[in-house]
Design an enzyme around this catalytic site. Structure first.
Site, PDB file in Angstrom:
ATOM      1  N   ASP A  66      37.608  44.936  39.366  1.00 29.43           N
ATOM      2  CA  ASP A  66      38.112  45.624  40.554  1.00 29.43           C
ATOM      3  C   ASP A  66      38.229  44.662  41.737  1.00 29.43           C
ATOM      4  O   ASP A  66      37.587  43.615  41.775  1.00 29.43           O
ATOM      5  CB  ASP A  66      37.150  46.734  40.978  1.00 29.43           C
ATOM      6  CG  ASP A  66      37.116  47.896  40.001  1.00 29.43           C
ATOM      7  OD1 ASP A  66      37.730  47.792  38.925  1.00 29.43           O
ATOM      8  OD2 ASP A  66      36.452  48.899  40.327  1.00 29.43           O
ATOM      9  N   ASP A  67      38.993  45.094  42.731  1.00 28.99           N
ATOM     10  CA  ASP A  67      39.022  44.526  44.092  1.00 28.99           C
ATOM     11  C   ASP A  67      39.855  43.252  44.234  1.00 28.99           C
ATOM     12  O   ASP A  67      39.986  42.733  45.331  1.00 28.99           O
ATOM     13  CB  ASP A  67      37.608  44.245  44.645  1.00 28.99           C
ATOM     14  CG  ASP A  67      36.798  45.517  44.830  1.00 28.99           C
ATOM     15  OD1 ASP A  67      37.329  46.604  44.540  1.00 28.99           O
ATOM     16  OD2 ASP A  67      35.636  45.423  45.252  1.00 28.99           O
ATOM     17  N   HIS A 116      41.723  49.691  49.527  1.00 29.78           N
ATOM     18  CA  HIS A 116      40.372  50.040  49.088  1.00 29.78           C
ATOM     19  C   HIS A 116      39.856  51.244  49.872  1.00 29.78           C
ATOM     20  O   HIS A 116      38.739  51.258  50.403  1.00 29.78           O
ATOM     21  CB  HIS A 116      39.412  48.853  49.226  1.00 29.78           C
ATOM     22  CG  HIS A 116      38.258  48.922  48.277  1.00 29.78           C
ATOM     23  ND1 HIS A 116      37.078  49.539  48.586  1.00 29.78           N
ATOM     24  CD2 HIS A 116      38.109  48.476  47.003  1.00 29.78           C
ATOM     25  CE1 HIS A 116      36.246  49.456  47.554  1.00 29.78           C
ATOM     26  NE2 HIS A 116      36.856  48.817  46.577  1.00 29.78           N
ATOM     27  N   HIS A 136      33.858  42.619  39.127  1.00 27.90           N
ATOM     28  CA  HIS A 136      34.760  42.364  40.255  1.00 27.90           C
ATOM     29  C   HIS A 136      35.241  40.916  40.182  1.00 27.90           C
ATOM     30  O   HIS A 136      34.401  40.001  40.105  1.00 27.90           O
ATOM     31  CB  HIS A 136      34.037  42.630  41.574  1.00 27.90           C
ATOM     32  CG  HIS A 136      33.612  44.065  41.723  1.00 27.90           C
ATOM     33  ND1 HIS A 136      32.499  44.578  41.085  1.00 27.90           N
ATOM     34  CD2 HIS A 136      34.182  45.099  42.382  1.00 27.90           C
ATOM     35  CE1 HIS A 136      32.393  45.870  41.362  1.00 27.90           C
ATOM     36  NE2 HIS A 136      33.405  46.220  42.155  1.00 27.90           N
TER      37      HIS A 136
HETATM   38 NI    NI Z   1      36.305  48.463  44.653  1.00 27.25          NI
END
Ligand code: NI
Length: 208
Positions: free
Chosen positions: A7-8, A62, A149
């Site tokens: 993620d991210d 986000h 992440h």
């Molecule tokens: Ni996130």
């Protein structure tokens, strides 16, 4: 089968994670934040897709979708969709809501299946390679989805250990779509939630 998810990103460590995946012919899924997509990171996303990886949405900024008003909600989904389309030539199929925060309203209005995880490495919290490696490997089971992440160097270093170890244990590293279709024998359905209970307790079909 195991699905590694990140993620991210995309960010400065995404390419190094792709190097590891590529060396083992492994697939993974990247839940990207729309605002992180530019010419450079878009090229990294294209590389990922070319390797058989999957791109999902993690919203444009986000955003916590439960707290967003209707306009913000729409923008967060649509802008991320457009940025991803521009980068890889197709819309993302899954959404992973930031903070894992969702409710029935989000699920109904998002128009995409929601993809969660069954193993949380907490890599963002520990920022420690050894901790992330053991969190990913210690409780792993067939059918798991691992949350990491791709914006931390410690995570990229951990992936360089996690991937060979899983491959050596006989796991096939697949995307979330592949896991649902191949491991669980399901079609991916819009507005469905794929979470811990699904990945851990769904009974796989009998071998043909
Ligand atoms: Ni996130």
């Amino acid at each position: 089968m195991v699905a590694l998810t990140f993620d991210d990103g995309p960010g400065q460590y995404t390419n190094s994670i792709l190097d590891t995946l590529s060396a083992y012919n492994a697939h993974a899924t990247f839940f990207v934040v729309g605002q992180n997509i530019d010419e450079e990171t878009g090229a990294v996303m294209q590389r990922a897709v070319g390797m058989g990886c999957e791109i999902g949405s993690h919203t444009q900024n986000h955003a916590d979708l439960v707290k967003a008003d209707a306009d913000t909600f729409r923008q967060q989904i649509q802008q991320a969709d457009e940025n991803i389309l521009k980068a890889i030539g197709r819309y993302p199929y899954f959404l992973r809501p930031p903070y894992g925060d969702f409710n029935d309203d989000v699920r109904r209005h998002v128009g995409k299946p929601l993809a969660f995880w069954s193993v949380d490495t907490k890599d963002w919290k520990t920022r420690n390679t050894a901790c992330t490696v053991s969190a990913a490997l210690n409780n792993i089971e067939d059918g798991d989805v691992v949350l990491m992440h791709d914006i931390y160097g410690e995570t990229a270093d951990a992936v360089a250990q996690i991937v060979p170890s899983l491959v050596q244990q006989g796991y096939q590293l697949v995307t979330v779509s592949e896991l649902i279709q191949l491991r669980f024998g399901d079609q991916v359905e819009p507005n469905r939630t794929y979470n811990y209970d699904y990945f851990r307790f769904q009974v796989p079909p009998l071998p043909a």
